[in-house]
Design an enzyme around this catalytic site. Structure first.
Site, mmCIF file in Angstrom:
data_model
loop_
_atom_site.group_PDB
_atom_site.id
_atom_site.type_symbol
_atom_site.label_atom_id
_atom_site.label_comp_id
_atom_site.label_asym_id
_atom_site.label_seq_id
_atom_site.Cartn_x
_atom_site.Cartn_y
_atom_site.Cartn_z
ATOM 1 N N HIS A 160 0.837 -1.202 0.000
ATOM 2 C CA HIS A 160 0.000 0.000 0.000
ATOM 3 C C HIS A 160 0.872 1.253 0.000
ATOM 4 O O HIS A 160 0.681 2.163 -0.816
ATOM 5 C CB HIS A 160 -0.904 -0.045 1.232
ATOM 6 C CG HIS A 160 -1.710 1.189 1.487
ATOM 7 N ND1 HIS A 160 -3.090 1.208 1.420
ATOM 8 C CD2 HIS A 160 -1.354 2.450 1.837
ATOM 9 C CE1 HIS A 160 -3.532 2.415 1.708
ATOM 10 N NE2 HIS A 160 -2.485 3.198 1.979
ATOM 11 N N GLU A 161 1.839 1.297 0.915
ATOM 12 C CA GLU A 161 2.646 2.508 1.049
ATOM 13 C C GLU A 161 3.647 2.663 -0.093
ATOM 14 O O GLU A 161 3.805 3.755 -0.643
ATOM 15 C CB GLU A 161 3.378 2.509 2.397
ATOM 16 C CG GLU A 161 2.474 2.455 3.617
ATOM 17 C CD GLU A 161 1.573 3.665 3.766
ATOM 18 O OE1 GLU A 161 1.783 4.673 3.074
ATOM 19 O OE2 GLU A 161 0.633 3.602 4.583
ATOM 20 N N HIS A 216 0.835 4.233 -2.980
ATOM 21 C CA HIS A 216 1.037 5.679 -3.020
ATOM 22 C C HIS A 216 2.232 6.082 -3.872
ATOM 23 O O HIS A 216 2.357 7.250 -4.239
ATOM 24 C CB HIS A 216 1.229 6.214 -1.598
ATOM 25 C CG HIS A 216 0.004 6.126 -0.748
ATOM 26 N ND1 HIS A 216 -1.238 6.571 -1.163
ATOM 27 C CD2 HIS A 216 -0.174 5.651 0.522
ATOM 28 C CE1 HIS A 216 -2.121 6.383 -0.196
ATOM 29 N NE2 HIS A 216 -1.510 5.823 0.830
ATOM 30 N N GLU A 262 -6.528 6.590 -0.990
ATOM 31 C CA GLU A 262 -6.376 5.436 -0.106
ATOM 32 C C GLU A 262 -6.963 4.187 -0.756
ATOM 33 O O GLU A 262 -6.410 3.089 -0.631
ATOM 34 C CB GLU A 262 -7.047 5.699 1.244
ATOM 35 C CG GLU A 262 -6.395 6.788 2.079
ATOM 36 C CD GLU A 262 -4.929 6.538 2.365
ATOM 37 O OE1 GLU A 262 -4.513 5.357 2.430
ATOM 38 O OE2 GLU A 262 -4.183 7.526 2.514
#
Length: 739
Positions: free
Chosen positions: A485-486, A490, A544
């Site tokens: 995810h990070e 992103h 997100e």
């Protein structure tokens, strides 16, 4: 009107009416009875009560802090102080009464030196009501305000107002404080004000202080003007004022100084042909000046203990930014921060996340200090090293991906200090698009946050046969999810932009092909526009969602799972971790319904809105891949059923299809298509609204973290002090920070 509703099949037993009447009186709310053919249900007023008991966990950091050198401990101490000293700013950004509630909590603690039993006995407040007061105080401190950091919904004390009034009367000063805020603390009327949001929708937002009649249209018009004039919003608040019969807008900038730098424009005439024609925008410095001044003082003290010139330059820019209110200086600090690779003590400060501003552009004060966990960091380092092998697998093509992946520093950290309204599991910053696209970013996973376990947590909404594996593997599955995810959520995706007048980061004469239409793209970010300014209030949740989808899309790839130690020859099998990844997300999407308000149709938390939309994409995969099973009328038996044999054949393609649209619309600044898609995917239908009732009945409190404090002893050494994982311990930790 706040209501208590009775839902029975035909008649209402008199004992239920008497019980509910007594409850209503104890909560100081008005009772209204409405008969409908369903089950007994209490109104939203009960849902606003503070958690009882709250879940409290201690952030364990002792071994990692002890391993630091003396200079590193002093560096950590002063940056921790700077971070915590912004706590009053955070409270001020949440509600008008939050700062005074904090003063009441800490003032009563200090009045009796933390001896709550003594206070109760002397005042005549029984132990049960004292317990309710301490629980409310702990919930308040855990959220840095009286609105939940995860959901943006107000919560009120369970202790009756008259009993709290007795406690406050222990000192004249605290009595005065309570008198000034008692109505705001307990009120749940009007209902719309129990949610943070645009003032003209009846919601509360202190990003627009003393401006109850400022409209969404005015806020957006001011933001468009700010973009055109290169005025950055993150460290600002906006007020609408009337002076001499004329309306004007004051842009309040956070700074220690009350004056602007030489040559800066402080007054603008708003343009003709707009709703704001004939009005002025004035720049006012000195918002949060007291806090900014002491934050700067502690940053300046930290400089002599910095490990290298990069850190010293970063601190100098922080100091400049907070002293004169310059976001340009803050951007410079973030450039140095990205370049400070592998520090023993990791830090960041500023007005960072924009989740709670309804316009999605103004940042909440936040700061953290943490130490690197070398063992856990190795897996993340390997993920970074191989990231360029994984990025081409994402479903949007080379032309909509960054020209070069700027490999970030990705570390697992043990948190010493996290000041703000809540503590995340992972972070990917800075949020400035131009820095992310050209210089890079950092990823951090917060290890002691991930590993903090709530006592006696019940696992809801999954089948009994899934519980053992879920309990065993949700930690490892979440670590994979957070890592992807990070880093790749992103960290990927190109924003097609005009970077300077007439200059673009793509070939304007032959624009990229939109994979969704097969045609050349027709939209991009104009000069001065950012992702947040274009997508506005949905930007945070939308991003997100995109990052979560990236993690799920790649999370089953065998070579990625192998990096985390979950291969075919490991004790924990990759396919089992993948199953729990998908099951956890589906369950999280169902639990997200708690954060949806059926009256305003408003989502209260960015991540949960995102997870609900992903659940919908999994349900839409069809062929029985994911179903929500319930046979009972009140859905008390509701469970998520996920066919693990179809994750790769149905689950991944469904997530990929959704992800492709999300990412492409973001890349090409197609706000109309993106907004339409996200509205459809986050819409709650009648069936899901029914499921929300059982979600609320079974909801469990979110964790409140007790963080350590640091103190400098007489010999100049830094002492670390931990506190008990109790309401009393959490209150004591705040009281001893002397904020």
């Amino acid at each position: 009107m706040t209501e208590i509703w009775f839902f029975v099949r035909f008649t209402v037993p008199i004992y239920l009416i008497c019980f509910a009447t007594h409850l209503a009186e104890s909560l100081h709310i008005e009772l209204h009875q409405t008969l409908k053919p369903s089950i007994l249900r209490f109104s939203q007023a009960q849902s606003y009560l503070a958690d009882s008991p709250p879940t409290i966990c201690r952030l364990e950091v002792e071994p990692h802090f002890s391993n630091l050198q003396p200079n590193e401990k002093l560096y950590a101490h002063y940056i921790s102080r700077a971070a915590f000293l912004g706590t009053r700013i955070t409270m001020r950004q949440i509600s008008p009464e939050s700062e005074a509630i904090y003063d009441l909590i800490v003032g009563l603690y200090k009045a009796v030196e933390g001896d709550w039993d003594k206070l109760g006995k002397e005042i005549g407040v029984d132990p049960q009501n004292m317990k309710l007061w301490l629980e409310y105080a702990a919930c308040f401190l855990g959220n840095a305000g009286n609105y939940k950091s995860f959901g943006d919904e107000k919560f009120i004390p369970r202790i009756p107002k008259e009993e709290l009034k007795k406690l406050a009367a222990y000192t004249t000063e605290m009595n005065s404080v309570f008198e000034s805020i008692q109505e705001a603390m307990y009120s749940t009327i009007p209902d719309s004000r129990n949610l943070l949001g645009y003032p003209d929708a009846g919601h509360l937002s202190t990003y627009y202080p003393n401006s109850p009649d400022i409209t969404k249209q005015e806020i957006e018009a001011i933001q468009s003007f700010m973009i055109a004039n290169a005025l950055l919003p993150e460290n600002t608040r906006l007020s609408k004022v009337e002076i001499g019969g004329a309306i004007e807008y004051h842009l309040l900038k956070a700074s220690a100084f009350h004056s602007a730098t030489e040559g800066e424009i402080l007054e603008y005439n708003l343009p003709t042909g707009t709703p704001l024609e004939g009005r002025k925008l004035k720049i006012i410095y000195g918002d949060h000046s007291k806090e900014m001044e002491i934050i700067v003082a502690n940053i300046d003290k930290a400089v002599q203990y910095a490990a290298n010139d990069t850190q010293r330059s970063m601190l100098a820019e922080y100091s400049k930014s907070f002293r004169i209110g310059s976001l340009e200086a803050h951007k410079e600090s973030q450039k140095y921060w990205v370049k400070d690779i592998g520090p023993k003590v990791e830090t960041n400060l500023g007005f960072i996340e924009t989740y709670r501003d309804p316009a999605g552009v103004r940042g909440e004060w936040e700061g953290f200090v943490a130490m690197v966990n070398e063992e856990r960091t190795r897996a993340f380092g390997e993920l970074v090293k191989k990231a360029e092998e994984f990025i081409p697998r994402l479903p949007w093509g080379k032309e909509l991906e960054k020209d070069k992946f700027l490999k970030p520093d990705f570390t697992s950290l043990e948190v010493l200090t996290f000041a703000g309204s809540g503590i995340p599991a992972g972070i990917n910053i800075p949020n400035y698009d131009d820095i992310r696209q050209t210089i890079g970013f950092k990823n951090v996973s917060l290890g002691n946050v991930l590993s903090a376990k709530a006592p006696n947590e019940r696992i809801t909404f999954i089948r009994e046969q899934d519980v053992p594996m879920y309990e065993k593997l949700r930690g490892p599955a979440f670590e994979v999810q957070v890592g992807l995810h990070e880093l790749l959520g992103h960290g990927t995706g190109k924003l097609l932009s005009e970077t300077s007048p007439g200059e673009y980061n793509f070939d304007i004469n032959s624009p990229p092909i939109n994979p969704l239409t097969g045609e050349k793209v027709k939209t991009w970010y104009k000069l001065g526009e950012t992702w947040g300014s274009v997508f506005g209030g949905i930007a945070a949740s939308y991003e997100e969602c995109r990052a979560e989808c990236v993690a799920m899309y790649l999370g089953g790839d065998a070579d990625i799972l192998e990096i985390f130690g979950f291969g075919e020859n490991s004790d924990i099998k990759g396919d089992d971790v993948l199953y729990i990844e998908y099951l956890s997300m589906a369950r999280a999407g169902l639990l997200a319904l708690e954060q949806w308000d059926p009256r305003s149709k408003k989502w209260g938390q960015a991540h949960m809105q995102a997870r609900f939309s992903i659940l919908k994409s999994l349900l839409q995969a069809g062929d029985g891949f994911v179903t929500l099973s319930s046979a009972e009328l009140d859905h008390d038996d509701l469970v998520v059923v996920l066919d693990r044999s179809k994750i790769k054949s149905h689950g991944k393609p469904a997530v990929g299809k959704y992800l492709q649209k999300l990412s492409i619309y973001k890349s090409i600044a197609d706000v109309d298509a993106g907004t339409k898609l996200y509205a459809e995917m986050t819409e709650v239908d009648e069936t899901m609204a029914e499921y929300r009732d059982v979600v609320l009945r079974k909801k469990q409190p979110r964790k409140n973290f007790v963080e350590a404090n640091t103190f400098i002893k007489e010999n100049g050494e830094v002492e670390l002090k931990h506190y008990e994982a109790t309401c009393e311990g959490l209150i004591q930790s705040y009281a001893e920070r002397d904020l």
